[in-house]
Design a protein around this motif. Structure first.
Motif, PDB file in Angstrom:
ATOM      1  N   LEU A 267       0.825  -1.204   0.000  1.00  0.00           N
ATOM      2  CA  LEU A 267       0.000   0.000   0.000  1.00  0.00           C
ATOM      3  C   LEU A 267       0.865   1.262   0.000  1.00  0.00           C
ATOM      4  O   LEU A 267       0.521   2.264  -0.635  1.00  0.00           O
ATOM      5  CB  LEU A 267      -0.930   0.004   1.218  1.00  0.00           C
ATOM      6  N   GLU A 268       1.998   1.214   0.712  1.00  0.00           N
ATOM      7  CA  GLU A 268       2.921   2.346   0.683  1.00  0.00           C
ATOM      8  C   GLU A 268       3.474   2.553  -0.726  1.00  0.00           C
ATOM      9  O   GLU A 268       3.614   3.696  -1.188  1.00  0.00           O
ATOM     10  CB  GLU A 268       4.065   2.110   1.678  1.00  0.00           C
ATOM     11  N   ASP A 269       3.795   1.453  -1.407  1.00  0.00           N
ATOM     12  CA  ASP A 269       4.269   1.560  -2.793  1.00  0.00           C
ATOM     13  C   ASP A 269       3.201   2.178  -3.687  1.00  0.00           C
ATOM     14  O   ASP A 269       3.509   3.006  -4.564  1.00  0.00           O
ATOM     15  CB  ASP A 269       4.659   0.182  -3.329  1.00  0.00           C
ATOM     16  N   TYR A 270       1.942   1.771  -3.481  1.00  0.00           N
ATOM     17  CA  TYR A 270       0.856   2.328  -4.292  1.00  0.00           C
ATOM     18  C   TYR A 270       0.706   3.826  -4.031  1.00  0.00           C
ATOM     19  O   TYR A 270       0.441   4.602  -4.962  1.00  0.00           O
ATOM     20  CB  TYR A 270      -0.452   1.609  -3.977  1.00  0.00           C
ATOM     21  N   ALA A 271       0.852   4.244  -2.766  1.00  0.00           N
ATOM     22  CA  ALA A 271       0.747   5.668  -2.443  1.00  0.00           C
ATOM     23  C   ALA A 271       1.868   6.457  -3.122  1.00  0.00           C
ATOM     24  O   ALA A 271       1.642   7.558  -3.654  1.00  0.00           O
ATOM     25  CB  ALA A 271       0.792   5.860  -0.928  1.00  0.00           C
ATOM     26  N   ARG A 272       3.086   5.902  -3.133  1.00  0.00           N
ATOM     27  CA  ARG A 272       4.203   6.583  -3.811  1.00  0.00           C
ATOM     28  C   ARG A 272       3.961   6.645  -5.318  1.00  0.00           C
ATOM     29  O   ARG A 272       4.278   7.646  -5.969  1.00  0.00           O
ATOM     30  CB  ARG A 272       5.515   5.862  -3.503  1.00  0.00           C
ATOM     31  N   ALA A 273       3.408   5.562  -5.876  1.00  0.00           N
ATOM     32  CA  ALA A 273       3.138   5.547  -7.316  1.00  0.00           C
ATOM     33  C   ALA A 273       2.110   6.613  -7.674  1.00  0.00           C
ATOM     34  O   ALA A 273       2.226   7.286  -8.713  1.00  0.00           O
ATOM     35  CB  ALA A 273       2.637   4.172  -7.733  1.00  0.00           C
ATOM     36  N   HIS A 274       1.112   6.778  -6.826  1.00  0.00           N
ATOM     37  CA  HIS A 274       0.117   7.819  -7.086  1.00  0.00           C
ATOM     38  C   HIS A 274       0.755   9.208  -7.005  1.00  0.00           C
ATOM     39  O   HIS A 274       0.449  10.097  -7.811  1.00  0.00           O
ATOM     40  CB  HIS A 274      -1.030   7.696  -6.084  1.00  0.00           C
ATOM     41  N   ALA A 275       1.637   9.394  -6.019  1.00  0.00           N
ATOM     42  CA  ALA A 275       2.314  10.690  -5.878  1.00  0.00           C
ATOM     43  C   ALA A 275       3.235  10.965  -7.065  1.00  0.00           C
ATOM     44  O   ALA A 275       3.480  12.139  -7.413  1.00  0.00           O
ATOM     45  CB  ALA A 275       3.104  10.723  -4.579  1.00  0.00           C
ATOM     46  N   ASP A 276       3.746   9.916  -7.704  1.00  0.00           N
ATOM     47  CA  ASP A 276       4.655  10.105  -8.838  1.00  0.00           C
ATOM     48  C   ASP A 276       3.953  10.591 -10.102  1.00  0.00           C
ATOM     49  O   ASP A 276       4.619  10.889 -11.109  1.00  0.00           O
ATOM     50  CB  ASP A 276       5.394   8.796  -9.151  1.00  0.00           C
ATOM     51  N   LEU A 277       2.623  10.672 -10.072  1.00  0.00           N
ATOM     52  CA  LEU A 277       1.920  11.199 -11.244  1.00  0.00           C
ATOM     53  C   LEU A 277       2.350  12.637 -11.535  1.00  0.00           C
ATOM     54  O   LEU A 277       2.403  13.065 -12.694  1.00  0.00           O
ATOM     55  CB  LEU A 277       0.404  11.144 -11.017  1.00  0.00           C
ATOM     56  N   ALA A 341       1.853   4.070 -15.687  1.00  0.00           N
ATOM     57  CA  ALA A 341       1.439   2.664 -15.581  1.00  0.00           C
ATOM     58  C   ALA A 341       1.413   2.215 -14.119  1.00  0.00           C
ATOM     59  O   ALA A 341       0.505   1.496 -13.689  1.00  0.00           O
ATOM     60  CB  ALA A 341       2.383   1.782 -16.401  1.00  0.00           C
ATOM     61  N   ARG A 342       2.439   2.644 -13.357  1.00  0.00           N
ATOM     62  CA  ARG A 342       2.454   2.283 -11.933  1.00  0.00           C
ATOM     63  C   ARG A 342       1.277   2.921 -11.203  1.00  0.00           C
ATOM     64  O   ARG A 342       0.664   2.295 -10.328  1.00  0.00           O
ATOM     65  CB  ARG A 342       3.779   2.719 -11.300  1.00  0.00           C
ATOM     66  N   ALA A 343       0.951   4.172 -11.547  1.00  0.00           N
ATOM     67  CA  ALA A 343      -0.179   4.837 -10.892  1.00  0.00           C
ATOM     68  C   ALA A 343      -1.494   4.152 -11.246  1.00  0.00           C
ATOM     69  O   ALA A 343      -2.373   3.983 -10.395  1.00  0.00           O
ATOM     70  CB  ALA A 343      -0.210   6.313 -11.281  1.00  0.00           C
ATOM     71  N   GLU A 344      -1.649   3.747 -12.516  1.00  0.00           N
ATOM     72  CA  GLU A 344      -2.867   3.038 -12.921  1.00  0.00           C
ATOM     73  C   GLU A 344      -2.987   1.708 -12.191  1.00  0.00           C
ATOM     74  O   GLU A 344      -4.067   1.319 -11.748  1.00  0.00           O
ATOM     75  CB  GLU A 344      -2.855   2.826 -14.437  1.00  0.00           C
ATOM     76  N   ARG A 345      -1.855   1.020 -12.110  1.00  0.00           N
ATOM     77  CA  ARG A 345      -1.870  -0.250 -11.381  1.00  0.00           C
ATOM     78  C   ARG A 345      -2.221  -0.031  -9.910  1.00  0.00           C
ATOM     79  O   ARG A 345      -3.002  -0.778  -9.320  1.00  0.00           O
ATOM     80  CB  ARG A 345      -0.505  -0.917 -11.497  1.00  0.00           C
ATOM     81  N   ALA A 346      -1.660   1.023  -9.314  1.00  0.00           N
ATOM     82  CA  ALA A 346      -1.952   1.317  -7.913  1.00  0.00           C
ATOM     83  C   ALA A 346      -3.438   1.630  -7.729  1.00  0.00           C
ATOM     84  O   ALA A 346      -4.067   1.182  -6.762  1.00  0.00           O
ATOM     85  CB  ALA A 346      -1.097   2.484  -7.426  1.00  0.00           C
ATOM     86  N   GLU A 347      -3.999   2.402  -8.663  1.00  0.00           N
ATOM     87  CA  GLU A 347      -5.423   2.744  -8.591  1.00  0.00           C
ATOM     88  C   GLU A 347      -6.286   1.485  -8.662  1.00  0.00           C
ATOM     89  O   GLU A 347      -7.315   1.372  -7.986  1.00  0.00           O
ATOM     90  CB  GLU A 347      -5.770   3.685  -9.743  1.00  0.00           C
ATOM     91  N   ARG A 348      -5.835   0.516  -9.446  1.00  0.00           N
ATOM     92  CA  ARG A 348      -6.593  -0.716  -9.639  1.00  0.00           C
ATOM     93  C   ARG A 348      -6.398  -1.705  -8.479  1.00  0.00           C
ATOM     94  O   ARG A 348      -7.339  -2.370  -8.047  1.00  0.00           O
ATOM     95  CB  ARG A 348      -6.173  -1.355 -10.962  1.00  0.00           C
ATOM     96  N   GLU A 349      -5.162  -1.797  -7.976  1.00  0.00           N
ATOM     97  CA  GLU A 349      -4.837  -2.827  -6.993  1.00  0.00           C
ATOM     98  C   GLU A 349      -5.051  -2.385  -5.551  1.00  0.00           C
ATOM     99  O   GLU A 349      -5.262  -3.215  -4.671  1.00  0.00           O
ATOM    100  CB  GLU A 349      -3.375  -3.254  -7.163  1.00  0.00           C
ATOM    101  N   ALA A 350      -4.980  -1.073  -5.281  1.00  0.00           N
ATOM    102  CA  ALA A 350      -5.046  -0.608  -3.892  1.00  0.00           C
ATOM    103  C   ALA A 350      -6.333  -1.015  -3.185  1.00  0.00           C
ATOM    104  O   ALA A 350      -6.280  -1.497  -2.039  1.00  0.00           O
ATOM    105  CB  ALA A 350      -4.853   0.907  -3.831  1.00  0.00           C
TER     106      ALA A 350
END
Length: 506
Positions: A267-277, A341-350
């Protein structure tokens, strides 16, 4: 076992130095030291119920574990000294060693009969650990580690009444306190079982408060326990169920906590991926500016300042001097694409990960309340699963079994264990799982190959991306180069499938 029971076993040992006749091993958790005559000293050292016993013809065979092999080779010669630390559940055996084709120098064997933390530790005479049945790492206990090369640390000192020398006045600290609990906390060598036995021999209730008129029969009961610490059937055995349940619950909870930590990190990785947008938009803008002003950028520049035509602000852009302006722009576009792509994956997987984490927390609370029988059943199921081997085991369409490694060690084990005619798969160019289709030379239908390829893509750094290339070949064309780390392989004669890196249905 409790301290007085251990002391009774040690009293029954013959005088030292005591000749020994080597070691035998009836089980992975039991060592038998053959003494002079037909007496055997039996050490059962696995939690939660370690035991030290003196018996005849205990049986046994060759070593079954690496530690038992070390014990059989190093702990040899006469038994020079046996020491129990006060009446604590720690016993030290000192062996004199022996001369031979390969000399065995003197060593000490430390037997910690401490319930679920029980252990058997071999040290040299200076206390440096040579080996242990159960290695304790900093992750398991940051205060006391047990590993080869470290020095063995005895238990911390304590101050309790010695029942072998006590007088009636020594028991006055017990007055006004619940009897059984006060005995455990005040008198050395007593645990819950022997405290209940002392109350029974004194004719008192274990939970009643101690009065001054109880002291004479308590002193007499403790003296009888020193002579014979065998609990009677009439005495209750408080705490045994709780101790057993705690020992069984510990590995189940530890596995769930490890999974919980993994999900929290995800979940922390997903939050960082979202911030990287935000960075993705900036990198995209860098690429646009570099292409627009490519004719103005000198070759070999490491940095350039360009005017943003939308904001009219200067923008500093770092460059790779070995690349042209268009190649630097392409590099920024790729970085922006990966970040999106990482942000999309995070949005989908989180959301799914959060649901799994919530379910896991509920499961942890359930395990904390499970009764003994259910804990035993779950541990049996876990052991059956572990004996099947590492990695995920799935059934693919067409009835083929598919193995999926989840880390370097499992990747290495699965690939080495695969049949030469099995199909080996890996996502192309990114870290990920080794996937094995257990074909054993049989033809594998495309449906099965696509199922396994999606697993390889999903269990890789490319998870969530589209059209991921996955290489596959027969296992006989895969090898680990000399000196390579576990899981690192080379392969030939591979073909490639392109799949979406999503978990196959079912």
């Amino acid at each position: 076992m409790e301290g007085l029971q251990i002391a009774a076993v040690l009293r029954a040992l013959p005088e030292r130095p005591l000749p020994t006749r080597g070691w035998r091993f009836p089980a992975e958790d039991t060592a038998v030291l053959a003494l002079a005559g037909r007496r055997d000293l039996v050490l059962r050292y696995r939690p939660p119920s370690p035991e030290l016993a003196l018996t005849e013809d205990a049986g046994g065979g060759p070593p079954r574990t690496s530690f038992q092999k070390l014990l059989a080779v190093r702990a040899r010669g006469p038994l020079l000294r046996v020491e129990q630390l006060k009446l604590d559940r720690v016993v030290i055996f000192e062996f004199g060693g022996e001369e031979g084709f390969v000399d065995a120098p003197p060593v000490r064997l430390v037997f910690e009969l401490t319930g679920r933390n029980a252990n058997l530790i071999l040290t040299d005479l200076e206390g440096r650990i040579l080996g242990a049945d159960r290695v304790v790492t900093p992750e398991q206990n940051r205060y006391r580690q047990v590993r080869p090369g470290l020095f063995w640390a005895p238990p911390p000192p304590y101050d309790k009444i010695d029942p072998r020398t006590l007088e009636e006045d020594d028991l006055k600290p017990l007055l006004g306190r619940p009897l059984a609990r006060a005995l455990v906390q005040t008198v050395d060598g007593l645990g819950p079982r022997l405290a209940a036995e002392a109350a029974h021999r004194a004719g008192l209730e274990p939970d009643r408060s101690v009065r001054s008129e109880d002291l004479p029969q308590l002193r007499q009961a403790l003296a009888s326990l020193v002579d014979d610490p065998t609990p009677s059937r009439a005495a209750p055995a408080p705490g045994w169920r709780e101790e057993t349940e705690a020992a069984l619950r510990k590995p189940l909870l530890a596995a769930l906590q490890r999974r919980k930590k993994t999900l929290a990190r995800r979940l922390e990785d997903y939050a960082r991926a979202h911030a990287d947008l935000v960075k993705a938009e900036r990198w995209q803008r860098y690429g646009d500016l570099l292409l627009a002003y490519a004719h103005q950028i000198p070759g070999g520049a490491r940095q350039v300042e360009l005017e943003d035509w939308e904001s009219s602000e200067p923008v500093d852009i770092a460059l790779d001097p070995a690349l042209s302006p268009s190649e630097n722009a392409e590099r920024y576009y790729r970085r922006a694409k990966r970040a999106r792509a990482r942000a999309e994956r995070a949005e989908r997987e989180a959301p799914r990960t959060r649901r799994e984490l919530e379910a896991l927390e509920r499961e942890i609370e359930t395990v904390r309340k499970l009764p003994l029988a259910e804990l035993q059943r779950r541990l049996r199921e876990r052991r059956r699963h572990e004996t099947a081997g590492p990695g995920l085991r799935l059934e693919a369409p067409g009835g083929f079994e598919v193995w999926v490694g989840r880390n370097r060690k499992e990747n290495d084990w699965l690939t080495r264990s695969a049949h030469s005619g099995d199909v080996w798969m890996h996502a192309q160019g990114v870290p990920g799982s080794h996937v094995i289709v257990r074909a054993r030379g049989k033809p594998v239908p495309l449906e099965t190959l696509l199922f396994a390829a999606r697993l390889a893509a999903y269990h890789s750094r490319a998870r969530g991306e589209k059209n991921v290339p996955v290489d596959y070949t027969l296992k006989k064309h895969v090898w680990r180069p000399k000196g390579a780390a576990p899981g690192e392989v080379l392969y030939t004669q591979a073909k490639t499938l392109f799949v979406d890196a999503e978990a196959p249905e079912g």
